[in-house]
Design a protein around this motif. Structure first.
Motif, short mmCIF file in Angstrom:
data_model
loop_
_atom_site.label_atom_id
_atom_site.label_comp_id
_atom_site.label_asym_id
_atom_site.label_seq_id
_atom_site.Cartn_x
_atom_site.Cartn_y
_atom_site.Cartn_z
N ALA A 20 0.77 -1.09 -0.12
CA ALA A 20 0.06 0.13 -0.18
C ALA A 20 0.93 1.20 0.12
O ALA A 20 0.55 2.33 -0.81
CB ALA A 20 -0.97 -0.22 1.16
N LEU A 29 -2.25 5.18 -6.36
CA LEU A 29 -3.43 5.24 -5.50
C LEU A 29 -3.43 6.43 -4.61
O LEU A 29 -2.29 6.84 -4.45
CB LEU A 29 -3.55 3.90 -4.82
N VAL A 32 -4.62 4.37 0.96
CA VAL A 32 -4.88 2.63 1.34
C VAL A 32 -4.76 2.89 2.91
O VAL A 32 -3.62 3.12 3.39
CB VAL A 32 -3.93 1.96 0.76
N TRP A 40 -9.58 -2.74 4.75
CA TRP A 40 -8.76 -1.90 4.17
C TRP A 40 -9.70 -0.83 3.24
O TRP A 40 -10.32 -1.24 2.52
CB TRP A 40 -7.72 -2.48 3.31
N VAL A 42 -9.58 2.11 0.40
CA VAL A 42 -8.88 2.19 -0.69
C VAL A 42 -9.42 3.29 -1.61
O VAL A 42 -10.60 3.53 -1.77
CB VAL A 42 -8.55 1.12 -1.71
N VAL A 59 -5.76 -7.10 -0.51
CA VAL A 59 -4.92 -5.95 -1.11
C VAL A 59 -3.86 -6.41 -2.25
O VAL A 59 -3.83 -5.80 -3.24
CB VAL A 59 -4.04 -5.38 0.15
#
Length: 78
Positions: A20, A29, A32, A40, A42, A59
């Motif tokens: 992450a 991203l 996260v 999690w 996201v 993940v």
């Protein structure tokens, strides 16, 4: 000699967290975040929706998908 520890089928929270961090650092991203319930959160973009992943194991397929997408859009340099 120490026996090698065998990897369990469930990825550790630390492993998911490391991936992450890389995805966020590379700006693949936006965020996260692990929750106390092992879910999690996201978010792809700052203004995008927040997705909930059920566990650290969820993940890794996300990481694989992003890697595949990144590799397929990268020009060949051979």
């Amino acid at each position: 000699m120490n026996p090698r520890s065998l990897r369990s089928s469930e990825p550790a929270t630390a492993e998911a967290g490391a991936w992450a961090d890389v995805l966020v650092r590379l700006q693949l991203l936006h965020a996260v975040v692990p929750t106390p319930t092992r879910q999690w959160l996201v978010q792809d973009r700052p203004d995008g929706p927040v997705r909930v992943l059920a566990s650290p194991a969820a993940v890794l397929p996300l990481v694989a998908t992003i890697q595949q997408r990144t590799r397929s859009t990268r020009p060949e340099c051979r």
